[in-house]
Design a protein around this motif. Structure first.
Motif, PDB file in Angstrom:
ATOM      1  N   ALA A 276       0.997  -1.388   0.042  1.00  0.00           N
ATOM      2  CA  ALA A 276       0.140   0.380  -0.009  1.00  0.00           C
ATOM      3  C   ALA A 276       0.302   1.626   0.083  1.00  0.00           C
ATOM      4  O   ALA A 276       2.212   0.987   0.765  1.00  0.00           O
ATOM      5  CB  ALA A 276      -1.522   0.200   1.228  1.00  0.00           C
ATOM      6  N   ILE A 277       0.097   2.234  -0.642  1.00  0.00           N
ATOM      7  CA  ILE A 277       0.728   4.368  -0.458  1.00  0.00           C
ATOM      8  C   ILE A 277       0.334   4.922  -0.188  1.00  0.00           C
ATOM      9  O   ILE A 277      -1.513   4.837  -0.153  1.00  0.00           O
ATOM     10  CB  ILE A 277       1.741   3.666  -1.872  1.00  0.00           C
ATOM     11  N   ILE A 278       0.170   5.339   1.528  1.00  0.00           N
ATOM     12  CA  ILE A 278      -0.203   6.368   1.389  1.00  0.00           C
ATOM     13  C   ILE A 278       0.133   7.961   1.184  1.00  0.00           C
ATOM     14  O   ILE A 278       1.586   8.208   1.796  1.00  0.00           O
ATOM     15  CB  ILE A 278      -0.086   6.093   3.244  1.00  0.00           C
ATOM     16  N   LEU A 279      -0.695   8.767   0.671  1.00  0.00           N
ATOM     17  CA  LEU A 279       0.482  10.374  -0.461  1.00  0.00           C
ATOM     18  C   LEU A 279      -0.376  11.435   0.946  1.00  0.00           C
ATOM     19  O   LEU A 279      -1.728  11.177   1.344  1.00  0.00           O
ATOM     20  CB  LEU A 279       0.106  10.172  -0.887  1.00  0.00           C
ATOM     21  N   PHE A 280      -0.154  12.146   0.972  1.00  0.00           N
ATOM     22  CA  PHE A 280      -1.071  13.808   1.731  1.00  0.00           C
ATOM     23  C   PHE A 280      -0.074  14.534   0.466  1.00  0.00           C
ATOM     24  O   PHE A 280       0.453  15.072  -0.226  1.00  0.00           O
ATOM     25  CB  PHE A 280      -0.358  14.138   2.717  1.00  0.00           C
ATOM     26  N   ILE A 281      -1.049  15.324  -0.118  1.00  0.00           N
ATOM     27  CA  ILE A 281      -1.442  16.091  -1.750  1.00  0.00           C
ATOM     28  C   ILE A 281      -1.695  17.382  -1.271  1.00  0.00           C
ATOM     29  O   ILE A 281      -2.726  17.249  -0.506  1.00  0.00           O
ATOM     30  CB  ILE A 281      -2.005  15.714  -2.572  1.00  0.00           C
ATOM     31  N   ASP A 282      -1.288  18.289  -1.060  1.00  0.00           N
ATOM     32  CA  ASP A 282      -1.869  19.497  -1.708  1.00  0.00           C
ATOM     33  C   ASP A 282      -1.418  20.516  -2.443  1.00  0.00           C
ATOM     34  O   ASP A 282       0.178  21.407  -3.270  1.00  0.00           O
ATOM     35  CB  ASP A 282      -0.938  20.427  -0.467  1.00  0.00           C
ATOM     36  N   ASP A 283      -2.256  20.337  -3.604  1.00  0.00           N
ATOM     37  CA  ASP A 283      -2.347  20.779  -4.570  1.00  0.00           C
ATOM     38  C   ASP A 283      -2.349  22.134  -4.663  1.00  0.00           C
ATOM     39  O   ASP A 283      -1.261  23.278  -6.024  1.00  0.00           O
ATOM     40  CB  ASP A 283      -4.032  20.366  -5.756  1.00  0.00           C
ATOM     41  N   LYS A 284      -3.042  22.923  -4.133  1.00  0.00           N
ATOM     42  CA  LYS A 284      -2.144  24.572  -4.801  1.00  0.00           C
ATOM     43  C   LYS A 284      -0.692  24.786  -3.897  1.00  0.00           C
ATOM     44  O   LYS A 284      -0.127  26.127  -5.040  1.00  0.00           O
ATOM     45  CB  LYS A 284      -2.642  24.883  -2.969  1.00  0.00           C
ATOM     46  N   GLN A 285      -0.325  24.109  -3.413  1.00  0.00           N
ATOM     47  CA  GLN A 285       1.568  24.333  -2.696  1.00  0.00           C
ATOM     48  C   GLN A 285       2.393  23.856  -4.206  1.00  0.00           C
ATOM     49  O   GLN A 285       3.208  23.686  -3.691  1.00  0.00           O
ATOM     50  CB  GLN A 285       2.103  23.920  -1.375  1.00  0.00           C
ATOM     51  N   LYS A 286       1.357  22.045  -4.790  1.00  0.00           N
ATOM     52  CA  LYS A 286       2.676  21.414  -5.494  1.00  0.00           C
ATOM     53  C   LYS A 286       3.175  20.792  -4.543  1.00  0.00           C
ATOM     54  O   LYS A 286       4.309  20.658  -5.048  1.00  0.00           O
ATOM     55  CB  LYS A 286       2.705  21.897  -6.678  1.00  0.00           C
ATOM     56  N   HIS A 287       2.877  20.342  -2.925  1.00  0.00           N
ATOM     57  CA  HIS A 287       4.112  19.331  -2.040  1.00  0.00           C
ATOM     58  C   HIS A 287       2.530  18.050  -2.063  1.00  0.00           C
ATOM     59  O   HIS A 287       1.696  17.476  -2.010  1.00  0.00           O
ATOM     60  CB  HIS A 287       3.385  20.734  -0.976  1.00  0.00           C
TER      61      HIS A 287
ATOM     62  N   PRO B 238       1.578  14.196 -11.477  1.00  0.00           N
ATOM     63  CA  PRO B 238       2.696  15.012 -12.089  1.00  0.00           C
ATOM     64  C   PRO B 238       2.638  16.676 -11.673  1.00  0.00           C
ATOM     65  O   PRO B 238       3.206  16.987 -12.046  1.00  0.00           O
ATOM     66  CB  PRO B 238       1.814  15.426 -13.971  1.00  0.00           C
ATOM     67  N   GLN B 239       1.098  17.279 -11.165  1.00  0.00           N
ATOM     68  CA  GLN B 239       1.499  18.323 -10.821  1.00  0.00           C
ATOM     69  C   GLN B 239       2.152  18.965 -10.029  1.00  0.00           C
ATOM     70  O   GLN B 239       2.578  20.307  -9.404  1.00  0.00           O
ATOM     71  CB  GLN B 239       0.245  19.155 -10.256  1.00  0.00           C
ATOM     72  N   ILE B 240       2.227  17.991  -8.759  1.00  0.00           N
ATOM     73  CA  ILE B 240       4.064  17.674  -7.427  1.00  0.00           C
ATOM     74  C   ILE B 240       4.759  18.298  -8.061  1.00  0.00           C
ATOM     75  O   ILE B 240       5.721  17.262  -8.258  1.00  0.00           O
ATOM     76  CB  ILE B 240       3.661  16.681  -6.327  1.00  0.00           C
ATOM     77  N   ALA B 241       5.079  19.430  -7.266  1.00  0.00           N
ATOM     78  CA  ALA B 241       6.609  19.607  -8.001  1.00  0.00           C
ATOM     79  C   ALA B 241       7.424  19.211  -6.923  1.00  0.00           C
ATOM     80  O   ALA B 241       8.865  18.952  -7.457  1.00  0.00           O
ATOM     81  CB  ALA B 241       6.713  21.644  -7.962  1.00  0.00           C
ATOM     82  N   VAL B 242       6.631  19.153  -6.239  1.00  0.00           N
ATOM     83  CA  VAL B 242       8.168  18.612  -4.257  1.00  0.00           C
ATOM     84  C   VAL B 242       7.436  17.668  -3.329  1.00  0.00           C
ATOM     85  O   VAL B 242       6.104  17.691  -3.181  1.00  0.00           O
ATOM     86  CB  VAL B 242       8.074  20.066  -3.791  1.00  0.00           C
ATOM     87  N   TRP B 243       8.081  16.197  -3.395  1.00  0.00           N
ATOM     88  CA  TRP B 243       7.628  15.463  -3.284  1.00  0.00           C
ATOM     89  C   TRP B 243       8.533  15.508  -1.373  1.00  0.00           C
ATOM     90  O   TRP B 243       9.744  15.331  -1.383  1.00  0.00           O
ATOM     91  CB  TRP B 243       7.893  13.671  -3.644  1.00  0.00           C
ATOM     92  N   GLU B 244       8.141  14.929  -0.532  1.00  0.00           N
ATOM     93  CA  GLU B 244       9.220  14.682   0.755  1.00  0.00           C
ATOM     94  C   GLU B 244       8.497  13.307   2.005  1.00  0.00           C
ATOM     95  O   GLU B 244       7.400  12.597   1.466  1.00  0.00           O
ATOM     96  CB  GLU B 244       8.798  16.025   1.941  1.00  0.00           C
ATOM     97  N   THR B 245       9.269  12.752   2.292  1.00  0.00           N
ATOM     98  CA  THR B 245       9.297  11.524   3.084  1.00  0.00           C
ATOM     99  C   THR B 245       9.772  11.638   4.128  1.00  0.00           C
ATOM    100  O   THR B 245      11.519  12.842   3.970  1.00  0.00           O
ATOM    101  CB  THR B 245       9.131  10.396   2.059  1.00  0.00           C
ATOM    102  N   GLU B 246      10.272  10.998   5.367  1.00  0.00           N
ATOM    103  CA  GLU B 246      10.992   9.913   5.551  1.00  0.00           C
ATOM    104  C   GLU B 246      10.692   9.735   6.175  1.00  0.00           C
ATOM    105  O   GLU B 246      10.298   8.286   6.240  1.00  0.00           O
ATOM    106  CB  GLU B 246      10.862  11.016   7.528  1.00  0.00           C
ATOM    107  N   THR B 247      12.351   8.400   6.968  1.00  0.00           N
ATOM    108  CA  THR B 247      12.252   7.254   7.232  1.00  0.00           C
ATOM    109  C   THR B 247      13.051   7.591   8.491  1.00  0.00           C
ATOM    110  O   THR B 247      14.385   7.943   8.556  1.00  0.00           O
ATOM    111  CB  THR B 247      13.050   6.590   5.501  1.00  0.00           C
ATOM    112  N   PRO B 248      13.670   5.987   9.019  1.00  0.00           N
ATOM    113  CA  PRO B 248      14.830   5.871  10.201  1.00  0.00           C
ATOM    114  C   PRO B 248      15.854   6.207   9.470  1.00  0.00           C
ATOM    115  O   PRO B 248      16.389   5.399   8.326  1.00  0.00           O
ATOM    116  CB  PRO B 248      14.336   4.357  10.801  1.00  0.00           C
TER     117      PRO B 248
END
Length: 168
Positions: free
Chosen positions: A74-85, A115-125
């Motif tokens: 599975a994959i869980i995403l948080f999308i902010d279209d206004k900020q393209k984030h 494709p509208q997302i310009a910046v992706w972020e994540t974190e990992t141990p």
């Protein structure tokens, strides 16, 4: 939606019971490999409450990943279209299938689907070396910060990927 041989369907509450053992195997495998524990993961990873809270009941867009009829992750995403984030909250693939390209296919699906997302972020141990290889070497993320001190079992890598605008 079919993408490169995998099926991505929006996660529903009924998917949780099928995904619990897949998530448990994936996180327990990491716990053995990197934390010298027999089991472990985020709170609720082994009883479905994590998936219910973040995958179904949150403002996330979440997908169940199938290979044929089999749920493999599975994959869980948080999308902010206004900020393209976008923030990748969670991506897991059944530990029995690690190293076969399914995680990378899942990430390619995300970039194709959003494709509208310009910046992706994540974190990992910080100690999860396999994740570092995946995010940095395969998916093109960069470490932008390390939080949580110098204890590699408590520290988190903050990762970022900036998508270049495509030339037309």
């Amino acid at each position: 939606m079919i993408f490169n041989g995998l099926e991505f369907s929006l996660m529903k509450k009924e998917d949780i019971s099928v995904l619990i053992p897949v998530m448990k195997r994936a996180f327990d495998d990491d716990a053995r490999l990197f934390f010298q524990k027999t089991a472990g993961g985020p709170p609720g990873y082994d009883d479905g409450s994590f998936l219910e809270k973040w995958g179904v009941d949150s403002n996330a867009v979440s997908y169940r990943i199938n290979l044929g009829e089999r749920a493999i992750g599975a994959i869980i995403l948080f999308i902010d279209d206004k900020q393209k984030h976008g923030f990748l909250g969670n991506l897991f693939i059944d530990s029995e299938l690690i190293g076969k390209g399914y995680g990378y296919t899942a990430w390619c699906f995300v970039e194709h689907r959003y494709p509208q997302i310009a910046v992706w972020e994540t974190e990992t141990p910080a100690v999860s070396y396999r994740n570092h290889h995946f995010y940095i070497n395969k998916c093109g993320f960069h470490v932008v910060a390390v939080e949580g001190g110098i204890d590699r079992y408590k520290a988190q890598f903050k990762l970022k990927k900036e998508i270049c605008e495509k030339m037309t």
